[in-house]
Design a protein around this motif. Structure first.
Motif, PDB file in Angstrom:
ATOM      1  N   PRO A 307      74.170 -58.691 -16.480  1.00 48.48           N
ATOM      2  CA  PRO A 307      74.549 -58.760 -17.894  1.00 48.48           C
ATOM      3  C   PRO A 307      76.001 -58.353 -18.110  1.00 48.48           C
ATOM      4  CG  PRO A 307      72.462 -57.593 -17.598  1.00 48.48           C
ATOM      5  CD  PRO A 307      73.051 -57.775 -16.236  1.00 48.48           C
ATOM      6  N   TYR A 308      76.603 -58.914 -19.141  1.00 54.08           N
ATOM      7  CA  TYR A 308      78.013 -58.662 -19.420  1.00 54.08           C
ATOM      8  C   TYR A 308      78.282 -57.180 -19.632  1.00 54.08           C
ATOM      9  CZ  TYR A 308      82.553 -59.053 -21.769  1.00 54.08           C
ATOM     10  OH  TYR A 308      83.869 -58.930 -22.123  1.00 54.08           O
ATOM     11  N   ASP A 309      77.370 -56.481 -20.317  1.00 51.56           N
ATOM     12  CA  ASP A 309      77.615 -55.059 -20.597  1.00 51.56           C
ATOM     13  C   ASP A 309      77.482 -54.197 -19.344  1.00 51.56           C
ATOM     14  OD1 ASP A 309      74.880 -55.217 -20.315  1.00 51.56           O
ATOM     15  OD2 ASP A 309      74.385 -54.297 -22.233  1.00 51.56           O
ATOM     16  N   GLU A 310      77.019 -54.773 -18.228  1.00 50.66           N
ATOM     17  CA  GLU A 310      77.062 -54.095 -16.934  1.00 50.66           C
ATOM     18  C   GLU A 310      78.245 -54.580 -16.102  1.00 50.66           C
ATOM     19  OE1 GLU A 310      73.405 -54.435 -14.794  1.00 50.66           O
ATOM     20  OE2 GLU A 310      72.162 -53.898 -16.533  1.00 50.66           O
ATOM     21  N   LEU A 311      78.572 -55.857 -16.263  1.00 49.86           N
ATOM     22  CA  LEU A 311      79.635 -56.445 -15.442  1.00 49.86           C
ATOM     23  C   LEU A 311      80.984 -55.784 -15.700  1.00 49.86           C
ATOM     24  CD1 LEU A 311      80.658 -58.634 -13.490  1.00 49.86           C
ATOM     25  CD2 LEU A 311      80.883 -60.158 -15.483  1.00 49.86           C
ATOM     26  N   VAL A 312      81.348 -55.636 -16.960  1.00 45.49           N
ATOM     27  CA  VAL A 312      82.673 -55.101 -17.272  1.00 45.49           C
ATOM     28  C   VAL A 312      82.840 -53.672 -16.750  1.00 45.49           C
ATOM     29  CG1 VAL A 312      84.256 -54.467 -19.124  1.00 45.49           C
ATOM     30  CG2 VAL A 312      83.040 -56.645 -19.218  1.00 45.49           C
ATOM     31  N   PRO A 313      81.886 -52.758 -16.970  1.00 49.63           N
ATOM     32  CA  PRO A 313      82.056 -51.412 -16.386  1.00 49.63           C
ATOM     33  C   PRO A 313      82.120 -51.417 -14.863  1.00 49.63           C
ATOM     34  CG  PRO A 313      80.399 -51.374 -18.125  1.00 49.63           C
ATOM     35  CD  PRO A 313      80.709 -52.810 -17.879  1.00 49.63           C
ATOM     36  N   LEU A 314      81.346 -52.280 -14.219  1.00 51.87           N
ATOM     37  CA  LEU A 314      81.412 -52.359 -12.756  1.00 51.87           C
ATOM     38  C   LEU A 314      82.793 -52.807 -12.297  1.00 51.87           C
ATOM     39  CD1 LEU A 314      77.956 -53.997 -11.894  1.00 51.87           C
ATOM     40  CD2 LEU A 314      78.744 -51.737 -11.146  1.00 51.87           C
ATOM     41  N   MET A 315      83.310 -53.832 -12.934  1.00 52.09           N
ATOM     42  CA  MET A 315      84.639 -54.321 -12.562  1.00 52.09           C
ATOM     43  C   MET A 315      85.703 -53.274 -12.852  1.00 52.09           C
ATOM     44  SD  MET A 315      84.319 -58.284 -13.901  1.00 52.09           S
ATOM     45  CE  MET A 315      86.046 -58.680 -13.589  1.00 52.09           C
ATOM     46  N   ARG A 316      85.566 -52.583 -13.970  1.00 44.96           N
ATOM     47  CA  ARG A 316      86.558 -51.563 -14.309  1.00 44.96           C
ATOM     48  C   ARG A 316      86.511 -50.412 -13.303  1.00 44.96           C
ATOM     49  NH1 ARG A 316      85.741 -51.171 -19.423  1.00 44.96           N
ATOM     50  NH2 ARG A 316      87.605 -52.344 -20.024  1.00 44.96           N
TER      51      ARG A 316
END
Length: 513
Positions: A307-316
């Protein structure tokens, strides 16, 4: 397969450089191209290397072409090494044909059947557990799809691996469930797997390959450090890190581009890899439009695996630790969402050199976003040849936006070519031929407007070295019998490679001198 002494000075005499007139001598020392001079001119003055050797080894090329050594930007090295030991299912045109191949293997007395390479997207019949059970009995059977995103099992294998309920009546696992099973299949003794990988590395060198990016789902740092110590030194390897190992990588201080100690400078930390959707053949690539025939199904548009709300923190988290993101996206909806994630990261330096792996199906407006966000399109042109009929069936009316190499290049997007081996062969000439010709097996080119020129395809296949050899560059080189800029697509696919050099040392020699 120990690498030759990179400190030995070498003179490549009588070489041609694609796009340049004349014949040249290339002086190599201390692993670099010291000079490029017209053949017969005065020799370069700085040939004596740090080792103190006085005279270079002279290699006559007799007008052969020299280009930067080739890099395959996307490989699953362990699985590629295993493919030749598995039942080949690539030619099967139906589930019934696969069952017949399995039956023959069982009849030969195999205690377990592991196969690879089926593509069921166009089959007239569907995989089923019952079909495999009828020909295999209690012999475990695991068949891995060519795209690596699905596995087909019989009942005995489902019980052995504890996935009977997950596999259901079809006997099929997809996405994360499939990946988990494949990791079990890959869990071989180190010395056995390393030996197979070493053989695969030698085969790659025979095709002019000097480097790969390995996205195997393993803790790759230790694997490649061990292999380098055991003498597997014919390739440069940049290794990926997956989410299950991200915390460990950060704790160990790994940063993209750093060299791993004890590997002779050949093994480096690569990108943080995250998979956000499935594949086209498995009908799990995440798309804006539903797949024909799946309307109303829970996964009619494919699968968003992160999910997007997991993807962005992982990438960050990865970016802040110095790890460049490399994000798998195949469907147009997945690509749009991943570009949203790159945009959300802002101008972070590590993010701006990140990549989208595959970038197969795109909206036209997202092509410009690739360029604006400085996201690399890491693409596998041979997939277009494998998937053209599947795309015509499951992405009808939109295939002018599939595998948009020409559109991406025209927009100024940096391309990096690879194979995704074992999905396609680890052979950059196959990828280059597909990018240039958009055809295979004598068929009409598929959306030829998305082809790119040979020099652009070569530049996207050399790990940043460009399409021509430069003085001062690392002496990672390939020696060819044909001019890659003028050869036909068919000739590119079969490109004869006479020699490969890594840091000035021969890793493949078919010069016959």
């Amino acid at each position: 397969m120990d690498r030759a002494d990179a400190a030995e000075p070498v003179l490549l005499s009588g070489a041609r450089l694609p796009g340049a007139d004349g014949v040249f001598d290339l002086s190599l020392a201390d692993g670099r191209v010291v000079s490029i001079t017209p053949t017969g001119a005065a020799p370069a003055p700085a040939l004596a290397p740090a080792s103190g050797a006085a005279h270079p080894r002279r290699i006559e090329l007799d007008g052969r072409y020299v280009v930067p050594g080739l890099h395959d930007r996307h490989v699953h090295a362990s699985q590629w090494a295993m493919v030749s030991r598995r039942l080949d299912l690539a030619a099967a045109a139906s589930a019934a044909e696969v069952a017949a191949l399995v039956a023959a293997s069982v009849d030969r007395g195999q205690a377990e059947v592991i196969g690879f390479g089926y593509r069921d997207g166009l089959w007239p019949d569907a995989p089923s557990r019952r079909l495999l059970d009828a020909v295999s009995g209690e012999v475990p059977v695991v068949l891995v799809a060519a795209d690596l995103h699905a596995c087909w099992l019989n009942s005995a294998a489902a019980r052995r691996h504890g996935v009977a309920e997950l596999a259901g009546d079809a006997g099929v696992l997809r996405e994360d469930d499939c990946f988990a099973l494949v990791r079990e299949l890959d869990d071989l003794a180190d010395d056995v797997l390393d030996g197979w990988v070493g053989e695969a590395a030698d085969r790659a060198a025979r095709r002019g390959v000097v480097g790969i990016t390995d996205y195997e789902m393993r803790w790759n740092r230790d694997d490649w450090a061990r292999r380098a110590a055991r003498g597997i030194r014919s390739l440069r390897v940049s290794f990926g890190i997956y989410t299950q190992h991200l915390d460990r990588a950060i704790t160990d201080g790994l940063r993209s581009g750093d060299l791993v100690e004890g590997t002779g400078g050949l093994v480096s930390v690569g990108s943080y890899k995250v998979i956000t959707d499935g594949s086209l053949n498995t009908r799990t690539a995440w798309c804006f439009d539903p797949y024909p025939g799946l309307e109303g199904h829970e996964h009619a548009h494919g699968v968003a695996t992160v999910p997007y709300d997991e993807l962005v923190p992982l990438m960050r988290t990865a970016v802040e630790a110095g790890l460049t993101p490399a994000v798998h996206a195949i469907g147009d909806r997945a690509n749009a969402r991943v570009l949203d994630a790159f945009e959300a990261l802002g101008s972070a330096g590590w993010a701006r050199r990140g990549s989208i792996e595959h970038a197969q199906l795109l909206r036209r407006e997202d092509v410009a976003r690739f360029a604006r966000l400085c996201v690399i399109a890491s693409v596998q042109p041979e997939h277009a040849m494998d998937d053209r009929d599947v795309a015509d069936r499951y992405w009808p009316g939109r295939t002018d936006r599939a595998f948009m190499l020409g559109g991406l290049a025209a927009a100024g997007v940096e391309l990096a070519l690879g194979s995704d081996a074992p999905v396609a062969p680890l052979d950059p000439w196959i990828a280059i031929a597909a990018a240039v010709g958009r055809t295979r097996d004598g068929r009409q080119p598929w959306h030829p407007e998305q082809a790119i020129e040979a020099r652009a395809a070569l530049a996207a296949s050399t790990g940043g070295a460009g399409h021509t050899v430069q003085a001062g560059a690392v002496a990672d080189l390939a020696v060819l019998d044909l001019d890659p800029f003028t050869a036909s697509a068919d000739a590119l696919r079969r490109m004869p490679v006479a020699a490969t050099l890594l840091a000035g040392a021969l890793t493949h020699d078919a010069l016959g001198g």
